[in-house]
Design a protein around this motif. Structure first.
Motif, PDB file in Angstrom:
ATOM      1  N   ASP A  49     -46.730  19.636 -15.510  1.00 40.08           N
ATOM      2  CA  ASP A  49     -45.887  18.464 -15.755  1.00 40.08           C
ATOM      3  C   ASP A  49     -44.443  18.654 -15.300  1.00 40.08           C
ATOM      4  O   ASP A  49     -43.773  17.671 -14.969  1.00 40.08           O
ATOM      5  N   PHE A  50     -43.960  19.902 -15.275  1.00 39.61           N
ATOM      6  CA  PHE A  50     -42.556  20.127 -14.933  1.00 39.61           C
ATOM      7  C   PHE A  50     -42.389  20.909 -13.628  1.00 39.61           C
ATOM      8  O   PHE A  50     -41.423  21.646 -13.449  1.00 39.61           O
ATOM      9  N   ILE A  51     -43.303  20.719 -12.711  1.00 39.61           N
ATOM     10  CA  ILE A  51     -43.219  21.443 -11.444  1.00 39.61           C
ATOM     11  C   ILE A  51     -42.055  20.945 -10.593  1.00 39.61           C
ATOM     12  O   ILE A  51     -41.530  21.679  -9.753  1.00 39.61           O
ATOM     13  N   PHE A  52     -41.602  19.713 -10.808  1.00 37.17           N
ATOM     14  CA  PHE A  52     -40.442  19.216 -10.073  1.00 37.17           C
ATOM     15  C   PHE A  52     -39.212  20.046 -10.388  1.00 37.17           C
ATOM     16  O   PHE A  52     -38.368  20.283  -9.510  1.00 37.17           O
ATOM     17  N   ALA A  53     -39.103  20.515 -11.632  1.00 33.40           N
ATOM     18  CA  ALA A  53     -37.968  21.365 -12.012  1.00 33.40           C
ATOM     19  C   ALA A  53     -38.012  22.687 -11.253  1.00 33.40           C
ATOM     20  O   ALA A  53     -36.975  23.209 -10.833  1.00 33.40           O
ATOM     21  N   VAL A  54     -39.214  23.237 -11.067  1.00 33.34           N
ATOM     22  CA  VAL A  54     -39.359  24.484 -10.305  1.00 33.34           C
ATOM     23  C   VAL A  54     -38.966  24.257  -8.847  1.00 33.34           C
ATOM     24  O   VAL A  54     -38.298  25.096  -8.238  1.00 33.34           O
ATOM     25  N   ALA A  55     -39.360  23.118  -8.289  1.00 30.20           N
ATOM     26  CA  ALA A  55     -38.970  22.807  -6.913  1.00 30.20           C
ATOM     27  C   ALA A  55     -37.451  22.757  -6.779  1.00 30.20           C
ATOM     28  O   ALA A  55     -36.872  23.261  -5.801  1.00 30.20           O
ATOM     29  N   GLY A  56     -36.784  22.167  -7.785  1.00 30.36           N
ATOM     30  CA  GLY A  56     -35.333  22.091  -7.743  1.00 30.36           C
ATOM     31  C   GLY A  56     -34.664  23.442  -7.871  1.00 30.36           C
ATOM     32  O   GLY A  56     -33.634  23.692  -7.242  1.00 30.36           O
ATOM     33  N   GLU A  57     -35.243  24.332  -8.690  1.00 30.99           N
ATOM     34  CA  GLU A  57     -34.635  25.646  -8.863  1.00 30.99           C
ATOM     35  C   GLU A  57     -34.922  26.560  -7.669  1.00 30.99           C
ATOM     36  O   GLU A  57     -34.022  27.222  -7.151  1.00 30.99           O
ATOM     37  N   GLU A  58     -36.164  26.597  -7.225  1.00 28.89           N
ATOM     38  CA  GLU A  58     -36.546  27.515  -6.155  1.00 28.89           C
ATOM     39  C   GLU A  58     -35.939  27.123  -4.808  1.00 28.89           C
ATOM     40  O   GLU A  58     -35.510  27.987  -4.038  1.00 28.89           O
ATOM     41  N   PHE A  59     -35.924  25.807  -4.535  1.00 28.99           N
ATOM     42  CA  PHE A  59     -35.527  25.368  -3.193  1.00 28.99           C
ATOM     43  C   PHE A  59     -34.318  24.446  -3.202  1.00 28.99           C
ATOM     44  O   PHE A  59     -33.899  23.968  -2.146  1.00 28.99           O
ATOM     45  N   GLY A  60     -33.791  24.159  -4.368  1.00 29.61           N
ATOM     46  CA  GLY A  60     -32.519  23.470  -4.462  1.00 29.61           C
ATOM     47  C   GLY A  60     -32.580  21.952  -4.493  1.00 29.61           C
ATOM     48  O   GLY A  60     -33.633  21.326  -4.377  1.00 29.61           O
ATOM     49  N   PHE A  61     -31.399  21.393  -4.645  1.00 30.29           N
ATOM     50  CA  PHE A  61     -31.220  19.946  -4.720  1.00 30.29           C
ATOM     51  C   PHE A  61     -31.765  19.248  -3.476  1.00 30.29           C
ATOM     52  O   PHE A  61     -32.318  18.139  -3.567  1.00 30.29           O
TER      53      PHE A  61
ATOM     54  N   ALA B 106     -34.395  11.337 -17.783  1.00 28.41           N
ATOM     55  CA  ALA B 106     -34.108   9.922 -17.612  1.00 28.41           C
ATOM     56  C   ALA B 106     -35.125   9.054 -18.331  1.00 28.41           C
ATOM     57  O   ALA B 106     -34.927   7.849 -18.499  1.00 28.41           O
ATOM     58  N   LEU B 107     -36.245   9.677 -18.772  1.00 25.59           N
ATOM     59  CA  LEU B 107     -37.305   8.974 -19.494  1.00 25.59           C
ATOM     60  C   LEU B 107     -37.782   9.860 -20.650  1.00 25.59           C
ATOM     61  O   LEU B 107     -37.645  11.084 -20.577  1.00 25.59           O
ATOM     62  N   PRO B 108     -38.354   9.251 -21.701  1.00 25.44           N
ATOM     63  CA  PRO B 108     -38.910  10.069 -22.788  1.00 25.44           C
ATOM     64  C   PRO B 108     -40.010  10.989 -22.280  1.00 25.44           C
ATOM     65  O   PRO B 108     -40.712  10.677 -21.310  1.00 25.44           O
ATOM     66  N   ALA B 109     -40.174  12.128 -22.911  1.00 22.60           N
ATOM     67  CA  ALA B 109     -41.156  13.121 -22.484  1.00 22.60           C
ATOM     68  C   ALA B 109     -42.556  12.538 -22.498  1.00 22.60           C
ATOM     69  O   ALA B 109     -42.946  11.855 -23.438  1.00 22.60           O
ATOM     70  N   LYS B 110     -43.299  12.805 -21.433  1.00 22.16           N
ATOM     71  CA  LYS B 110     -44.689  12.333 -21.307  1.00 22.16           C
ATOM     72  C   LYS B 110     -45.425  13.273 -20.378  1.00 22.16           C
ATOM     73  O   LYS B 110     -44.966  13.550 -19.273  1.00 22.16           O
ATOM     74  N   GLY B 111     -46.562  13.778 -20.811  1.00 21.95           N
ATOM     75  CA  GLY B 111     -47.340  14.667 -19.965  1.00 21.95           C
ATOM     76  C   GLY B 111     -48.023  13.915 -18.847  1.00 21.95           C
ATOM     77  O   GLY B 111     -49.097  13.342 -19.041  1.00 21.95           O
ATOM     78  N   MET B 112     -47.407  13.884 -17.660  1.00 21.15           N
ATOM     79  CA  MET B 112     -47.975  13.196 -16.511  1.00 21.15           C
ATOM     80  C   MET B 112     -47.685  14.012 -15.259  1.00 21.15           C
ATOM     81  O   MET B 112     -46.564  14.477 -15.057  1.00 21.15           O
ATOM     82  N   THR B 113     -48.697  14.189 -14.428  1.00 24.74           N
ATOM     83  CA  THR B 113     -48.554  15.057 -13.263  1.00 24.74           C
ATOM     84  C   THR B 113     -47.810  14.370 -12.131  1.00 24.74           C
ATOM     85  O   THR B 113     -47.758  13.136 -12.054  1.00 24.74           O
ATOM     86  N   LEU B 114     -47.255  15.183 -11.234  1.00 20.18           N
ATOM     87  CA  LEU B 114     -46.637  14.688 -10.008  1.00 20.18           C
ATOM     88  C   LEU B 114     -47.710  14.707  -8.927  1.00 20.18           C
ATOM     89  O   LEU B 114     -48.242  15.769  -8.594  1.00 20.18           O
ATOM     90  N   PRO B 115     -48.084  13.552  -8.378  1.00 22.87           N
ATOM     91  CA  PRO B 115     -49.234  13.477  -7.476  1.00 22.87           C
ATOM     92  C   PRO B 115     -49.188  14.480  -6.320  1.00 22.87           C
ATOM     93  O   PRO B 115     -48.173  14.595  -5.628  1.00 22.87           O
ATOM     94  N   PHE B 116     -50.279  15.222  -6.153  1.00 20.60           N
ATOM     95  CA  PHE B 116     -50.496  16.199  -5.087  1.00 20.60           C
ATOM     96  C   PHE B 116     -49.580  17.422  -5.172  1.00 20.60           C
ATOM     97  O   PHE B 116     -49.627  18.281  -4.303  1.00 20.60           O
ATOM     98  N   ILE B 117     -48.742  17.497  -6.204  1.00 21.89           N
ATOM     99  CA  ILE B 117     -47.832  18.634  -6.332  1.00 21.89           C
ATOM    100  C   ILE B 117     -48.136  19.414  -7.605  1.00 21.89           C
ATOM    101  O   ILE B 117     -48.233  20.645  -7.581  1.00 21.89           O
ATOM    102  N   SER B 118     -48.314  18.733  -8.716  1.00 22.88           N
ATOM    103  CA  SER B 118     -48.642  19.415  -9.969  1.00 22.88           C
ATOM    104  C   SER B 118     -50.042  20.020  -9.911  1.00 22.88           C
ATOM    105  O   SER B 118     -50.931  19.515  -9.217  1.00 22.88           O
ATOM    106  N   TYR B 119     -50.224  21.088 -10.676  1.00 24.22           N
ATOM    107  CA  TYR B 119     -51.551  21.685 -10.826  1.00 24.22           C
ATOM    108  C   TYR B 119     -52.411  20.795 -11.709  1.00 24.22           C
ATOM    109  O   TYR B 119     -51.942  20.259 -12.704  1.00 24.22           O
ATOM    110  N   GLY B 120     -53.676  20.642 -11.324  1.00 25.43           N
ATOM    111  CA  GLY B 120     -54.596  19.864 -12.145  1.00 25.43           C
ATOM    112  C   GLY B 120     -55.733  19.307 -11.325  1.00 25.43           C
ATOM    113  O   GLY B 120     -55.496  18.545 -10.378  1.00 25.43           O
ATOM    114  N   GLY B 121     -56.965  19.687 -11.648  1.00 19.66           N
ATOM    115  CA  GLY B 121     -58.113  19.263 -10.872  1.00 19.66           C
ATOM    116  C   GLY B 121     -58.398  17.782 -10.984  1.00 19.66           C
ATOM    117  O   GLY B 121     -58.600  17.090  -9.970  1.00 19.66           O
TER     118      GLY B 121
END
Length: 378
Positions: free
Chosen positions: A266-278, A332-347
């Motif tokens: 659910d929070f892989i976007f945060a990893v993208a921001g940290e590993e590869f920046g803004f 920017a939105l209330p917490a909700k467990g939802m994947t980022l399409p084609f980027i988050s892990y999840g079969g």
């Protein structure tokens, strides 16, 4: 390697020249970026689980990515009529799966959402979403074609059935996503603003009821309004992780992703921001915006009301889901467990998104050599 020619009559050549290649190129870039980011997020997530290898999550993602790519390609060969039939079958099959989940599945974090099949878990609601778009678009189109047919009423009934099963799980996030997509389809089908406003008022009433009667929903909303609470731990860590990446990223130096729960999902976007920046974070947002906008632009040029509604709804499904995932990571939105399409892990998410994209390509590609009109414009 032999170049594809317009004179080539092979199935793959016909697919290549008929599919919307800009959308395919953007999608390919999203998939590649997603796997690279998961390679960065996977090891820290695997370290939390005893007995699994460092690249447990990237390897499992590859296992699901192969059939997902095959699914996209196979569905792209379908005619719109075949795509419509498949979508309706998937929708009702997924609804039956959701019913089985409510009856027989155990609770996880206060919700029933998963069917467990051997060593794999399946979330039927993920597959019901694109199926619902197809079934509802069919009914809206039939109502537009024949005013005597109660297509709109049937479509509303399908939405009500799907929404009820989602709220019983409960899954307010998926319900909100489906409702937003439903409103877009109403607009494309030409329904009045009064109906759309009524849908908005009803949705706000349902959210208010969820806040009053569900402690879980109330905690999420209160945490959003009051950052720093126990319920916002993951979101607070996500914001800190993104900020830690700076403009160009930090890589593994002074990484904070190890303290971020669900860094691979659910929070892989945060990893993208940290590993590869803004810069990469903004690029990912642009890719989803361009992909959604491109598909909707193609939909606007289609002659079939069904295809217009279905393709717009499917594109909105991907776009809104990306907005929700990224919005939660940015607080920017209330917490909700939802994947980022084609980027988050999840079969389940990966396969369901592949189903969505495959249906988009089936409905938007140009069809040459098909002589029965109903095969092209159901």
């Amino acid at each position: 390697m032999k170049r594809l020619s317009r004179l080539d009559d092979s199935p793959f050549a016909r697919l290549w020249w008929s599919i919307d290649r800009p959308s395919l190129a953007i999608l390919s870039l999203i998939i590649v970026i997603g796997f690279v980011v998961l390679m960065a997020a996977g090891p820290s997530a695997a370290a939390r689980i005893s007995g699994v290898g460092e690249f447990h999550f990237p390897v499992r993602q590859l296992i699901f990515l192969a059939p997902t790519l095959f699914l996209i390609m196979a569905l792209s060969f379908l005619t719109p009529l075949q795509a419509r039939r498949l979508g309706v079958i998937v929708f009702f099959g997924a609804l039956f799966g959701m019913l089985l989940v409510l009856l027989f599945s155990g609770e996880v974090n206060g919700a029933k959402r998963w069917l467990y099949l051997g060593g794999f878990s399946l979330q039927p609601s993920e597959f019901a979403k694109p199926g619902f778009v197809i079934a509802a678009a069919w009914m809206l189109a039939e109502g537009a074609r024949d005013p005597k047919f109660p297509g709109g009423a049937v479509a509303i009934g399908l939405y009500g059935l799907f929404a009820m099963l989602l709220l019983l799980q409960p899954d307010f996030g998926q319900w909100a996503l489906v409702t937003a997509v439903w409103a877009v389809m109403f607009f494309v089908a030409g329904w009045s603003w009064l109906w759309i406003a009524a849908l908005g008022v009803t949705s706000m009433g349902a959210l208010a009821a969820g806040y009053v009667f569900s402690d879980h929903v109330a905690a999420r909303v209160d945490g959003f309004l009051k950052p720093g609470a126990t319920e916002t731990y993951q979101v607070d860590r996500a914001v800190e992780t993104i900020a830690n990446g700076g403009l160009i990223g930090r890589g593994d130096a002074a990484s904070m992703k190890g303290a971020l729960p669900d860094a691979h999902a659910d929070f892989i976007f945060a990893v993208a921001g940290e590993e590869f920046g803004f810069m990469l974070a903004v690029f990912i947002i642009l890719l989803f915006a361009i992909f959604t906008g491109r598909v909707m632009a193609v939909a606007a040029g289609l002659k079939s009301v069904f295809a217009q509604c279905a393709v717009t709804g499917l594109a909105a499904l991907i776009g809104f889901q990306a907005i929700i995932n990224i919005g939660v990571s940015l607080r920017a939105l209330p917490a909700k467990g939802m994947t980022l399409p084609f980027i988050s892990y999840g079969g389940s998410s990966l396969l369901a998104t592949g189903l969505t994209v495959g249906l988009i390509f089936a409905l938007t590609r140009t069809h040459q050599g098909v002589f029965r009109r109903k095969d092209i414009m159901p």
